[in-house]
Design a protein around this motif. Structure first.
Motif, PDB file in Angstrom:
ATOM      1  N   GLU A   7       8.899  24.328 -23.190  1.00  0.00           N
ATOM      2  CA  GLU A   7       8.331  23.447 -24.379  1.00  0.00           C
ATOM      3  C   GLU A   7       8.303  21.423 -24.305  1.00  0.00           C
ATOM      4  O   GLU A   7       7.465  21.116 -24.783  1.00  0.00           O
ATOM      5  CB  GLU A   7       9.677  23.025 -25.726  1.00  0.00           C
ATOM      6  N   ARG A   8       9.116  21.463 -23.548  1.00  0.00           N
ATOM      7  CA  ARG A   8       9.090  20.031 -22.616  1.00  0.00           C
ATOM      8  C   ARG A   8       7.405  19.588 -22.610  1.00  0.00           C
ATOM      9  O   ARG A   8       7.423  18.522 -22.130  1.00  0.00           O
ATOM     10  CB  ARG A   8       9.945  19.330 -21.925  1.00  0.00           C
ATOM     11  N   GLY A   9       7.361  20.710 -21.673  1.00  0.00           N
ATOM     12  CA  GLY A   9       6.084  20.823 -20.792  1.00  0.00           C
ATOM     13  C   GLY A   9       4.806  20.415 -21.626  1.00  0.00           C
ATOM     14  O   GLY A   9       3.829  20.075 -21.588  1.00  0.00           O
ATOM     15  N   ARG A  10       4.716  21.390 -22.835  1.00  0.00           N
ATOM     16  CA  ARG A  10       3.672  21.738 -23.561  1.00  0.00           C
ATOM     17  C   ARG A  10       4.093  19.914 -24.596  1.00  0.00           C
ATOM     18  O   ARG A  10       2.550  19.378 -24.588  1.00  0.00           O
ATOM     19  CB  ARG A  10       4.335  22.758 -25.202  1.00  0.00           C
ATOM     20  N   ASP A  11       4.990  19.620 -24.617  1.00  0.00           N
ATOM     21  CA  ASP A  11       5.142  18.549 -24.956  1.00  0.00           C
ATOM     22  C   ASP A  11       4.763  17.511 -24.990  1.00  0.00           C
ATOM     23  O   ASP A  11       3.848  16.429 -24.906  1.00  0.00           O
ATOM     24  CB  ASP A  11       6.777  17.965 -25.847  1.00  0.00           C
ATOM     25  N   VAL A  12       4.403  17.187 -23.494  1.00  0.00           N
ATOM     26  CA  VAL A  12       4.093  16.319 -22.246  1.00  0.00           C
ATOM     27  C   VAL A  12       2.378  16.178 -22.811  1.00  0.00           C
ATOM     28  O   VAL A  12       2.184  15.110 -22.488  1.00  0.00           O
ATOM     29  CB  VAL A  12       4.629  16.468 -20.652  1.00  0.00           C
ATOM     30  N   ARG A  13       1.930  17.243 -22.251  1.00  0.00           N
ATOM     31  CA  ARG A  13       0.828  18.030 -22.149  1.00  0.00           C
ATOM     32  C   ARG A  13      -0.188  17.318 -23.388  1.00  0.00           C
ATOM     33  O   ARG A  13      -1.158  16.582 -23.510  1.00  0.00           O
ATOM     34  CB  ARG A  13       0.454  18.975 -21.900  1.00  0.00           C
ATOM     35  N   ARG A  14       0.550  17.803 -24.987  1.00  0.00           N
ATOM     36  CA  ARG A  14       0.073  16.864 -25.896  1.00  0.00           C
ATOM     37  C   ARG A  14      -0.263  15.353 -25.923  1.00  0.00           C
ATOM     38  O   ARG A  14      -0.836  14.717 -26.194  1.00  0.00           O
ATOM     39  CB  ARG A  14       0.693  17.771 -26.930  1.00  0.00           C
ATOM     40  N   ARG A  15       1.437  15.221 -25.637  1.00  0.00           N
ATOM     41  CA  ARG A  15       1.010  13.921 -25.335  1.00  0.00           C
ATOM     42  C   ARG A  15      -0.537  12.827 -24.124  1.00  0.00           C
ATOM     43  O   ARG A  15      -0.908  12.205 -25.292  1.00  0.00           O
ATOM     44  CB  ARG A  15       2.237  13.259 -25.043  1.00  0.00           C
ATOM     45  N   LEU A  16      -0.248  13.725 -23.387  1.00  0.00           N
ATOM     46  CA  LEU A  16      -1.704  13.694 -22.248  1.00  0.00           C
ATOM     47  C   LEU A  16      -2.593  12.966 -23.062  1.00  0.00           C
ATOM     48  O   LEU A  16      -3.456  12.752 -23.223  1.00  0.00           O
ATOM     49  CB  LEU A  16      -1.337  14.009 -21.159  1.00  0.00           C
ATOM     50  N   LEU A  17      -2.703  14.674 -23.808  1.00  0.00           N
ATOM     51  CA  LEU A  17      -4.162  15.096 -24.607  1.00  0.00           C
ATOM     52  C   LEU A  17      -4.723  13.671 -25.136  1.00  0.00           C
ATOM     53  O   LEU A  17      -5.391  13.001 -25.686  1.00  0.00           O
ATOM     54  CB  LEU A  17      -4.676  16.302 -24.666  1.00  0.00           C
ATOM     55  N   ARG A  18      -3.196  13.445 -26.417  1.00  0.00           N
ATOM     56  CA  ARG A  18      -3.327  12.433 -27.471  1.00  0.00           C
ATOM     57  C   ARG A  18      -3.747  11.077 -27.125  1.00  0.00           C
ATOM     58  O   ARG A  18      -4.723  10.714 -27.369  1.00  0.00           O
ATOM     59  CB  ARG A  18      -1.937  12.297 -28.589  1.00  0.00           C
ATOM     60  N   ALA A  19      -2.837  10.442 -26.294  1.00  0.00           N
ATOM     61  CA  ALA A  19      -3.090   9.688 -24.999  1.00  0.00           C
ATOM     62  C   ALA A  19      -4.708   9.181 -24.359  1.00  0.00           C
ATOM     63  O   ALA A  19      -5.543   8.375 -25.014  1.00  0.00           O
ATOM     64  CB  ALA A  19      -2.356   9.133 -23.922  1.00  0.00           C
ATOM     65  N   ALA A  20      -5.606  10.592 -23.817  1.00  0.00           N
ATOM     66  CA  ALA A  20      -7.102  10.086 -23.696  1.00  0.00           C
ATOM     67  C   ALA A  20      -7.562  10.083 -24.769  1.00  0.00           C
ATOM     68  O   ALA A  20      -8.158   9.154 -24.760  1.00  0.00           O
ATOM     69  CB  ALA A  20      -7.103  11.331 -22.907  1.00  0.00           C
ATOM     70  N   VAL A  21      -7.355  10.417 -26.095  1.00  0.00           N
ATOM     71  CA  VAL A  21      -8.541  10.795 -26.991  1.00  0.00           C
ATOM     72  C   VAL A  21      -7.853   9.377 -28.030  1.00  0.00           C
ATOM     73  O   VAL A  21      -8.873   8.522 -28.201  1.00  0.00           O
ATOM     74  CB  VAL A  21      -7.681  11.671 -28.037  1.00  0.00           C
ATOM     75  N   GLU A  22      -6.958   8.844 -27.757  1.00  0.00           N
ATOM     76  CA  GLU A  22      -7.245   7.562 -28.199  1.00  0.00           C
ATOM     77  C   GLU A  22      -7.322   6.214 -27.516  1.00  0.00           C
ATOM     78  O   GLU A  22      -8.468   5.117 -27.311  1.00  0.00           O
ATOM     79  CB  GLU A  22      -5.145   7.177 -28.295  1.00  0.00           C
ATOM     80  N   LEU A  23      -7.496   6.565 -25.608  1.00  0.00           N
ATOM     81  CA  LEU A  23      -7.822   5.181 -24.668  1.00  0.00           C
ATOM     82  C   LEU A  23      -9.283   5.549 -24.744  1.00  0.00           C
ATOM     83  O   LEU A  23      -9.597   4.348 -24.790  1.00  0.00           O
ATOM     84  CB  LEU A  23      -6.290   5.484 -23.290  1.00  0.00           C
ATOM     85  N   ILE A  24     -10.153   6.533 -24.729  1.00  0.00           N
ATOM     86  CA  ILE A  24     -11.075   6.933 -24.545  1.00  0.00           C
ATOM     87  C   ILE A  24     -12.276   5.892 -25.399  1.00  0.00           C
ATOM     88  O   ILE A  24     -12.845   5.027 -24.926  1.00  0.00           O
ATOM     89  CB  ILE A  24     -11.495   8.200 -24.475  1.00  0.00           C
TER      90      ILE A  24
END
Length: 193
Positions: A7-24
């Protein structure tokens, strides 16, 4: 691996994807770094490469997922329309949510530009666009349009064009565009018959 670490791994992955979508949209595709994504996601930079083979792989997945979410809302909305004209009006009215400088518009522009240099991204975005065109063509055919595939291509390109132009010239709203789009679609239908 325990359920908690999964679950922690999935959460980190989701946060990384969301961060990328915000930063692009904020920084531009080429200015997004491993460090900036990690900082935005609240993780260490090493976790970016633990979850993704490269920064480009993360950016690709983030943008493809975000665009898929945006595009997947089109057909259900069209299916609510009682006829072709109402569907086209609805499609154009949805464009008013995008001013060309909003995060979603900038994400699409950055992704399209990056796809000119990234074959994998180009193929994945082309697949999404092809899916949208097929859905639009099926919807047009259901409403009796005589040239659904060609019209779907023009319709998708027109929507993209309006969004692209709005970043430079934000002067066309749904009230102005809907009648023009209806005439275009009707004209293409008449020419096919």
């Amino acid at each position: 691996m325990s359920a908690t670490s999964v679950e922690r791994g999935r959460d980190v992955r989701r946060r990384l994807l969301r961060a990328a979508v915000e930063l692009i949209p904020e920084l531009g595709w080429n200015a997004v770094s491993t460090r900036s994504v990690a900082e935005r996601a609240g993780v260490t930079p090493g976790l970016v490469h633990y979850h993704f083979s490269s920064l480009q792989a993360l950016l690709r997945e983030a943008v493809v997922d975000a665009m898929s979410t945006e595009l997947s809302s089109v057909l259900p909305a069209l299916e609510q329309a009682e006829d072709l004209a109402a569907g086209l009006d609805m499609l154009v009215s949805r464009l008013d949510a995008y001013d060309g400088m909003d995060a979603a518009s900038l994400l699409f522009v950055e992704a399209y530009l990056a796809a000119t240099r990234d074959e994998e991204l180009r193929e994945r975005l082309a697949a999404q666009l092809g899916g949208l065109r097929r859905e639009l063509a099926a919807w047009l055919a259901e409403h009796g349009h005589g040239a659904p595939a060609a019209t779907a291509s023009i319709l998708a390109a027109a929507v993209d064009g309006v969004l692209l132009h709005r970043a430079l010239i934000p002067d066309s709203g749904a009230e102005e565009l809907a009648p023009v789009l209806r005439r275009l679609v009707t004209s293409l239908d008449e020419q096919s018959g």
